[in-house]
Design a protein around this motif. Structure first.
Motif, PDB file in Angstrom:
ATOM      1  N   THR A 189       0.478  -1.024  -0.016  1.00 24.73           N
ATOM      2  CA  THR A 189       0.031   0.156   0.100  1.00 24.73           C
ATOM      3  C   THR A 189       1.110   1.363   0.122  1.00 24.73           C
ATOM      4  O   THR A 189       0.634   2.521  -0.822  1.00 24.73           O
ATOM      5  CB  THR A 189      -0.983  -0.184   1.037  1.00 24.73           C
ATOM      6  N   LEU A 190       1.932   1.290   0.674  1.00 28.06           N
ATOM      7  CA  LEU A 190       2.593   2.171   0.807  1.00 28.06           C
ATOM      8  C   LEU A 190       3.259   2.783  -0.563  1.00 28.06           C
ATOM      9  O   LEU A 190       3.319   3.546  -1.654  1.00 28.06           O
ATOM     10  CB  LEU A 190       3.817   2.485   1.742  1.00 28.06           C
ATOM     11  N   ALA A 191       3.639   1.661  -1.192  1.00 26.05           N
ATOM     12  CA  ALA A 191       4.495   1.930  -2.752  1.00 26.05           C
ATOM     13  C   ALA A 191       3.644   2.177  -3.544  1.00 26.05           C
ATOM     14  O   ALA A 191       4.124   2.828  -4.572  1.00 26.05           O
ATOM     15  CB  ALA A 191       5.004   0.159  -3.054  1.00 26.05           C
ATOM     16  N   ALA A 192       2.390   1.721  -3.492  1.00 31.06           N
ATOM     17  CA  ALA A 192       1.457   2.038  -4.281  1.00 31.06           C
ATOM     18  C   ALA A 192       1.095   3.500  -3.789  1.00 31.06           C
ATOM     19  O   ALA A 192       1.258   4.544  -5.466  1.00 31.06           O
ATOM     20  CB  ALA A 192      -0.190   1.733  -4.079  1.00 31.06           C
ATOM     21  N   TRP A 193       1.001   4.083  -2.353  1.00 28.63           N
ATOM     22  CA  TRP A 193       0.406   5.215  -2.489  1.00 28.63           C
ATOM     23  C   TRP A 193       2.533   6.319  -2.844  1.00 28.63           C
ATOM     24  O   TRP A 193       1.843   7.215  -3.356  1.00 28.63           O
ATOM     25  CB  TRP A 193       0.497   6.264  -1.002  1.00 28.63           C
ATOM     26  N   ILE A 194       3.668   6.052  -2.847  1.00 22.20           N
ATOM     27  CA  ILE A 194       4.561   6.680  -3.340  1.00 22.20           C
ATOM     28  C   ILE A 194       4.316   6.478  -4.861  1.00 22.20           C
ATOM     29  O   ILE A 194       4.946   7.693  -5.687  1.00 22.20           O
ATOM     30  CB  ILE A 194       5.587   6.202  -2.659  1.00 22.20           C
ATOM     31  N   LYS A 195       3.779   5.552  -5.470  1.00 16.11           N
ATOM     32  CA  LYS A 195       3.973   5.886  -6.701  1.00 16.11           C
ATOM     33  C   LYS A 195       3.209   6.715  -7.282  1.00 16.11           C
ATOM     34  O   LYS A 195       2.976   8.419  -9.055  1.00 16.11           O
ATOM     35  CB  LYS A 195       3.598   4.411  -7.125  1.00 16.11           C
ATOM     36  N   LEU A 196       1.795   7.293  -6.080  1.00 17.98           N
ATOM     37  CA  LEU A 196       1.109   8.083  -6.713  1.00 17.98           C
ATOM     38  C   LEU A 196       1.473   9.775  -6.679  1.00 17.98           C
ATOM     39  O   LEU A 196       1.449  10.194  -7.443  1.00 17.98           O
ATOM     40  CB  LEU A 196      -0.451   7.516  -6.466  1.00 17.98           C
ATOM     41  N   TYR A 197       1.740   9.849  -5.649  1.00 20.31           N
ATOM     42  CA  TYR A 197       1.924  10.835  -4.909  1.00 20.31           C
ATOM     43  C   TYR A 197       2.999  11.122  -4.844  1.00 20.31           C
ATOM     44  O   TYR A 197       3.402  12.970  -5.419  1.00 20.31           O
ATOM     45  CB  TYR A 197       1.498  10.679  -3.451  1.00 20.31           C
ATOM     46  N   GLN A 198       4.475  10.723  -5.448  1.00 14.03           N
ATOM     47  CA  GLN A 198       5.998  10.916  -4.693  1.00 14.03           C
ATOM     48  C   GLN A 198       6.067  11.180  -6.412  1.00 14.03           C
ATOM     49  O   GLN A 198       7.017  11.808  -7.193  1.00 14.03           O
ATOM     50  CB  GLN A 198       6.465  10.273  -3.909  1.00 14.03           C
ATOM     51  N   ASN A 199       6.004   9.437  -7.298  1.00 12.87           N
ATOM     52  CA  ASN A 199       6.446   9.292  -8.555  1.00 12.87           C
ATOM     53  C   ASN A 199       5.576  10.045  -9.890  1.00 12.87           C
ATOM     54  O   ASN A 199       5.412  10.293 -10.563  1.00 12.87           O
ATOM     55  CB  ASN A 199       6.217   7.977  -8.572  1.00 12.87           C
ATOM     56  N   GLN A 200       4.008  10.086  -9.189  1.00 11.51           N
ATOM     57  CA  GLN A 200       3.439  11.304  -9.751  1.00 11.51           C
ATOM     58  C   GLN A 200       2.614   9.844 -10.990  1.00 11.51           C
ATOM     59  O   GLN A 200       2.399   9.968 -12.272  1.00 11.51           O
ATOM     60  CB  GLN A 200       3.517  12.396 -10.805  1.00 11.51           C
ATOM     61  N   ASP A 201       2.690   8.585 -10.743  1.00  7.34           N
ATOM     62  CA  ASP A 201       2.141   7.947 -11.510  1.00  7.34           C
ATOM     63  C   ASP A 201       1.422   7.054 -11.251  1.00  7.34           C
ATOM     64  O   ASP A 201       0.774   6.822 -10.366  1.00  7.34           O
ATOM     65  CB  ASP A 201       3.357   6.473 -12.135  1.00  7.34           C
ATOM     66  N   PRO A 202      -0.313   7.272 -12.678  1.00  9.89           N
ATOM     67  CA  PRO A 202      -1.734   7.315 -12.115  1.00  9.89           C
ATOM     68  C   PRO A 202      -1.364   5.759 -11.802  1.00  9.89           C
ATOM     69  O   PRO A 202      -2.576   5.380 -11.224  1.00  9.89           O
ATOM     70  CB  PRO A 202      -1.804   7.857 -13.654  1.00  9.89           C
ATOM     71  N   ASN A 203      -0.964   5.184 -12.523  1.00  7.00           N
ATOM     72  CA  ASN A 203      -0.960   3.808 -11.930  1.00  7.00           C
ATOM     73  C   ASN A 203      -0.793   3.203 -10.345  1.00  7.00           C
ATOM     74  O   ASN A 203      -1.807   2.302 -10.270  1.00  7.00           O
ATOM     75  CB  ASN A 203      -0.400   2.893 -12.393  1.00  7.00           C
ATOM     76  N   GLY A 204      -0.244   4.293  -9.902  1.00  9.88           N
ATOM     77  CA  GLY A 204      -0.116   3.405  -8.414  1.00  9.88           C
ATOM     78  C   GLY A 204      -2.264   4.256  -7.662  1.00  9.88           C
ATOM     79  O   GLY A 204      -2.249   3.106  -7.064  1.00  9.88           O
ATOM     80  N   PHE A 205      -2.623   4.558  -7.944  1.00  9.92           N
ATOM     81  CA  PHE A 205      -4.178   5.024  -7.490  1.00  9.92           C
ATOM     82  C   PHE A 205      -4.626   3.188  -8.069  1.00  9.92           C
ATOM     83  O   PHE A 205      -5.310   3.390  -6.688  1.00  9.92           O
ATOM     84  CB  PHE A 205      -5.090   5.819  -8.713  1.00  9.92           C
ATOM     85  N   TYR A 206      -4.968   3.068  -9.116  1.00  7.61           N
ATOM     86  CA  TYR A 206      -5.391   1.572  -9.273  1.00  7.61           C
ATOM     87  C   TYR A 206      -4.888   0.558  -8.629  1.00  7.61           C
ATOM     88  O   TYR A 206      -4.720  -0.219  -8.360  1.00  7.61           O
ATOM     89  CB  TYR A 206      -5.365   1.289 -11.092  1.00  7.61           C
ATOM     90  N   GLU A 207      -3.613   1.035  -7.859  1.00  6.55           N
ATOM     91  CA  GLU A 207      -2.965  -0.514  -7.254  1.00  6.55           C
ATOM     92  C   GLU A 207      -3.046   0.214  -5.416  1.00  6.55           C
ATOM     93  O   GLU A 207      -3.671  -0.829  -4.775  1.00  6.55           O
ATOM     94  CB  GLU A 207      -1.553  -0.589  -7.583  1.00  6.55           C
ATOM     95  N   LEU A 208      -3.766   1.518  -5.384  1.00  9.85           N
ATOM     96  CA  LEU A 208      -4.276   1.366  -4.304  1.00  9.85           C
ATOM     97  C   LEU A 208      -5.886   0.741  -4.065  1.00  9.85           C
ATOM     98  O   LEU A 208      -5.629   0.667  -2.691  1.00  9.85           O
ATOM     99  CB  LEU A 208      -4.170   3.276  -3.635  1.00  9.85           C
ATOM    100  N   MET A 209      -6.777   1.036  -5.242  1.00 11.15           N
ATOM    101  CA  MET A 209      -7.777   0.532  -5.263  1.00 11.15           C
ATOM    102  C   MET A 209      -8.073  -0.971  -5.139  1.00 11.15           C
ATOM    103  O   MET A 209      -8.324  -1.433  -4.368  1.00 11.15           O
ATOM    104  CB  MET A 209      -8.370   1.222  -6.388  1.00 11.15           C
ATOM    105  N   ALA A 210      -6.801  -1.838  -5.909  1.00 12.61           N
ATOM    106  CA  ALA A 210      -6.718  -2.701  -5.902  1.00 12.61           C
ATOM    107  C   ALA A 210      -6.191  -3.000  -3.977  1.00 12.61           C
ATOM    108  O   ALA A 210      -7.375  -3.884  -3.638  1.00 12.61           O
ATOM    109  CB  ALA A 210      -5.602  -3.012  -6.810  1.00 12.61           C
ATOM    110  N   GLU A 211      -5.492  -2.418  -3.203  1.00 10.48           N
ATOM    111  CA  GLU A 211      -5.082  -3.288  -2.024  1.00 10.48           C
ATOM    112  C   GLU A 211      -6.758  -2.791  -1.231  1.00 10.48           C
ATOM    113  O   GLU A 211      -6.679  -3.265  -0.587  1.00 10.48           O
ATOM    114  CB  GLU A 211      -4.383  -2.052  -1.753  1.00 10.48           C
ATOM    115  N   HIS A 212      -7.057  -1.875  -1.177  1.00 13.12           N
ATOM    116  CA  HIS A 212      -8.792  -1.577  -0.703  1.00 13.12           C
ATOM    117  C   HIS A 212      -9.255  -2.358  -0.520  1.00 13.12           C
ATOM    118  O   HIS A 212     -10.080  -2.991  -0.213  1.00 13.12           O
ATOM    119  CB  HIS A 212      -9.522  -0.203  -1.232  1.00 13.12           C
TER     120      HIS A 212
END
Length: 214
Positions: A189-212
């Motif tokens: 979850t933290l890796a997905a959060w970092i991908k979305l907010y720090q790396n600004q990679d939209p794929n992080g959002f979908y990974e967060l949703m999948a974790e949720h």
């Protein structure tokens, strides 16, 4: 029983955006390993309302003289326009008490200068807006320990608790260090959060949703 109260220092001209990610996600149960484990309490020098740099009015939950390290999991210090004139020195002194009691302190931007001013950065790895920023604003003696990174966690040591420091232009990296210290999220979850907010990679959002959804 572990203490789960996070204390946020609030003062006039505080840089509200520097703690925006931190506050939003500590107070958002979704994605967390243990939802609603932590509560946030604001701490003012007095109980009088303060006004942030962004013009938000905050009524502190408690005053600085009511704050006891043993009742806290972490003290978070944002920057403020008043740092150079000593406007948050009382909070820096409280941070010293927290570190002595082995309670985590997290400081960003100008708050790091307030800590440097009283020697709290003299012997631990740390960062800030720039090495020159600390040298210009304080009687700073920790230049050999300065790390040119966005955010860093140091300690605990044999004489002090954990200290998190960050540049004022790195509120996301600051949040990540705090989330790690609090064990707020699982690794994926933290890796997905970092991908979305720090790396600004939209794929992080979908990974967060999948974790949720898992």
């Amino acid at each position: 029983m572990p203490n789960h109260t996070i204390h946020l220092a609030v003062y006039n001209t505080m840089a509200d955006w520097e703690v925006g990610y931190v506050m939003a996600y500590i107070n958002s149960p979704e994605f967390q390993k243990v939802p609603n484990r932590y509560e946030v309490k604001t701490v003012g020098e007095t109980l009088e309302p303060i006004t942030t740099k962004g013009g938000l009015r905050i009524l502190p939950d408690l005053s600085l003289d009511m704050l006891i390290p043993d009742n806290s999991r972490m003290l978070i210090l944002p920057g403020a326009d008043t740092v150079a004139e000593g406007g948050i020195d009382a909070f820096a002194k409280m941070a010293a008490h927290f570190l002595k009691a082995y309670v985590t302190v997290a400081a960003i931007c100008g708050a790091t200068a307030a800590l440097a001013k009283i020697g709290l950065l003299d012997a631990v790895p740390h960062t800030s807006n720039a090495r020159a920023f600390l040298e210009m604003m304080t009687n700073y003696k920790g230049t050999d320990y300065y790390q040119d990174v966005q955010a860093i966690t140091s300690g605990p040591t044999s004489t002090s608790g954990t200290l998190i420091t960050a540049s004022g232009i790195a509120p996301v990296a600051f949040a990540v260090e705090i989330f790690r210290e609090l064990d707020l999220y699982s690794g994926p979850t933290l890796a997905a959060w970092i991908k979305l907010y720090q790396n600004q990679d939209p794929n992080g959002f979908y990974e967060l949703m999948a974790e949720h959804a898992a």
